[in-house]
Design an enzyme around this catalytic site. Structure first.
Site, mmCIF file in Angstrom:
data_model
loop_
_atom_site.group_PDB
_atom_site.id
_atom_site.type_symbol
_atom_site.label_atom_id
_atom_site.label_comp_id
_atom_site.label_asym_id
_atom_site.label_seq_id
_atom_site.Cartn_x
_atom_site.Cartn_y
_atom_site.Cartn_z
ATOM 1 N N HIS A 20 0.615 -1.128 0.042
ATOM 2 C CA HIS A 20 -0.022 0.025 0.077
ATOM 3 C C HIS A 20 0.786 1.208 0.214
ATOM 4 O O HIS A 20 0.488 2.327 -0.825
ATOM 5 C CB HIS A 20 -0.939 -0.082 1.113
ATOM 6 C CG HIS A 20 -1.716 1.174 1.671
ATOM 7 N ND1 HIS A 20 -3.044 1.166 1.087
ATOM 8 C CD2 HIS A 20 -1.338 2.593 1.828
ATOM 9 C CE1 HIS A 20 -3.583 2.559 1.589
ATOM 10 N NE2 HIS A 20 -2.528 3.339 1.820
ATOM 11 N N GLU A 21 1.961 1.260 0.762
ATOM 12 C CA GLU A 21 2.610 2.256 1.087
ATOM 13 C C GLU A 21 3.585 2.463 -0.144
ATOM 14 O O GLU A 21 4.069 3.822 -0.861
ATOM 15 C CB GLU A 21 3.678 2.265 2.349
ATOM 16 C CG GLU A 21 2.862 2.307 3.585
ATOM 17 C CD GLU A 21 2.083 3.527 3.749
ATOM 18 O OE1 GLU A 21 2.157 4.753 3.100
ATOM 19 O OE2 GLU A 21 0.964 3.399 4.369
ATOM 20 N N HIS A 24 1.728 4.623 -2.946
ATOM 21 C CA HIS A 24 1.918 6.032 -2.689
ATOM 22 C C HIS A 24 3.390 6.388 -2.945
ATOM 23 O O HIS A 24 3.421 7.288 -3.870
ATOM 24 C CB HIS A 24 1.786 6.317 -1.266
ATOM 25 C CG HIS A 24 0.487 6.031 -0.575
ATOM 26 N ND1 HIS A 24 -0.858 6.548 -1.590
ATOM 27 C CD2 HIS A 24 -0.056 5.471 0.641
ATOM 28 C CE1 HIS A 24 -2.028 6.304 -0.789
ATOM 29 N NE2 HIS A 24 -1.477 5.625 0.395
#
Length: 367
Positions: A20-21, A24
């Site tokens: 997920h990170e 980004h």
């Protein structure tokens, strides 16, 4: 050993969070935003290294991770004023929205790839059967013992064993109601009153038999217990069918504790390796789908809440232009902090409720 299942689940959860990170991180870098930190975990730093303008590292508590993009909102001061043009808040709205959505997108990609790989590798489970694959010899003393498939000499024989059910039997009716798949049979068993005597119509070697069983209960497990599990057949899918299957699977929800409990139960259960791997992968995929969707709810401090703020800013700027006024600029996040905190408390409350529900009423495979 459902401890192994917990370890598998926690490693998969940490990997999902870092993916997920990474979503980004990669998109922010692609758009030229300044990313100063990419860390696995929280708390004290165990190790770190700097590559260019970004510090990469590992922290002591492996409960997630974070990416630091400078100038995320109006309250996020930038250390060097020369970096302001590269701050998150100074980028076009579509780029900010894309970066915010990238985390959930990675969850969806991971879930899709897990389910697709399962379908073409192990195969798709055929659940349209009521054929018995396991007949438990006993009534376990607890849900943990049931999950581990352990029996002791003091355990009572299971209702299924006492009724004379055998592996390979196909149940065609339960208490007079026809059943054609395991979902129907399992639900019928659990809905029945514990201690009641039920009638089952069974097909065995081409002959129809009528058997009777007095249902039991297992401590820590809701519903009545018979002591049977399905015969699982896996059929390897074509790539096209695998895509269809992966798409149809986007609709399952579980809390972190519920998913971990179920993962442990699946690994420990007395079933074939294909069923165990299939169950665990589908559970991890479903959790990723849930986290991806939940994260995009238009509520602060979720990513979806920040997307809503960006959209609101652009609508406000458009209305200002129509009226011949200047762009009002960024939303004052200080005014939104009380709202964000209130929403966070509500989300935590419902999260705890869901977790408690899974602890009190955990997932069980057998019927």
């Amino acid at each position: 050993m459902d401890l192994i299942g917990w370890v598998i689940f926690l490693v998969a959860l940490l990997f999902s969070v870092m993916l997920h990170e990474t979503g980004h991180f990669v998109l922010a870098k692609k758009f030229g935003m300044k990313v100063t930190r990419y860390f696995v975990g929280f708390g004290p730093t165990l190790w770190s290294t700097r590559r260019g303008e970004t510090e990469y590292g590992i922290k002591a508590l492996p409960f997630g991770g974070f990416v630091k993009i400078i100038g995320m909102h109006s309250l996020d001061d930038v250390d060097d004023p020369a970096d302001e043009p590269r701050s998150f808040r100074r980028q076009p709205a579509w780029q900010r929205i894309a970066v915010l959505c990238a985390g959930s997108f990675m969850h969806f990609v991971l879930a899709f790839l897990l389910i697709f790989s399962l379908a073409i590798g192990i195969g798709i489970e055929n659940a349209n059967t009521t054929q018995l694959g396991t007949v438990s010899p006993c009534v376990a003393t607890s849900s943990t013992a049931l999950a581990n498939g352990t029996c002791t000499s003091s355990d009572k024989p299971s209702p299924a064993k006492l009724a004379g059910l055998r592996v390979g039997d196909k149940v065609t009716a339960f208490n007079g109601t026809p059943v054609s798949n395991w979902t129907q049979l399992g639900n019928a068993i659990r809905r029945a009153r514990p201690g009641s005597v039920v009638t089952m119509t069974v097909l065995r070697d081409g002959k129809t038999l009528t058997l009777h069983a007095a249902l039991a209960t297992v401590s820590g497990r809701s519903g009545a217990y018979l002591g049977v599990a399905p015969a699982v057949v896996f059929q390897v899918a074509s790539p096209g069918r695998a895509v269809q299957y992966a798409g149809s699977a986007f609709g399952q929800v579980s809390s972190v504790v519920g998913a971990a409990e179920a993962t442990g139960a699946a690994v420990a259960a007395n079933v074939g390796w294909q069923y165990k791997v299939s169950f665990v992968l589908l559970l991890i995929a479903s959790l990723n789908i849930f986290v991806g969707v939940f994260n995009m709810l238009p509520l602060l401090p979720l990513d979806g809440g920040h997307v809503a703020v960006v959209i609101y800013e652009r609508i406000r700027a458009w209305l200002a232009r129509l009226r011949g006024r200047r762009d009002p600029g960024l939303v004052d996040m200080a005014k939104l902090l009380p709202v964000s905190f209130s929403i966070f408390v509500v989300l935590m409350f419902f999260g705890v409720v869901l977790i408690l529900a899974d602890i009190v009423n955990p997932v069980n495979i057998a019927g």
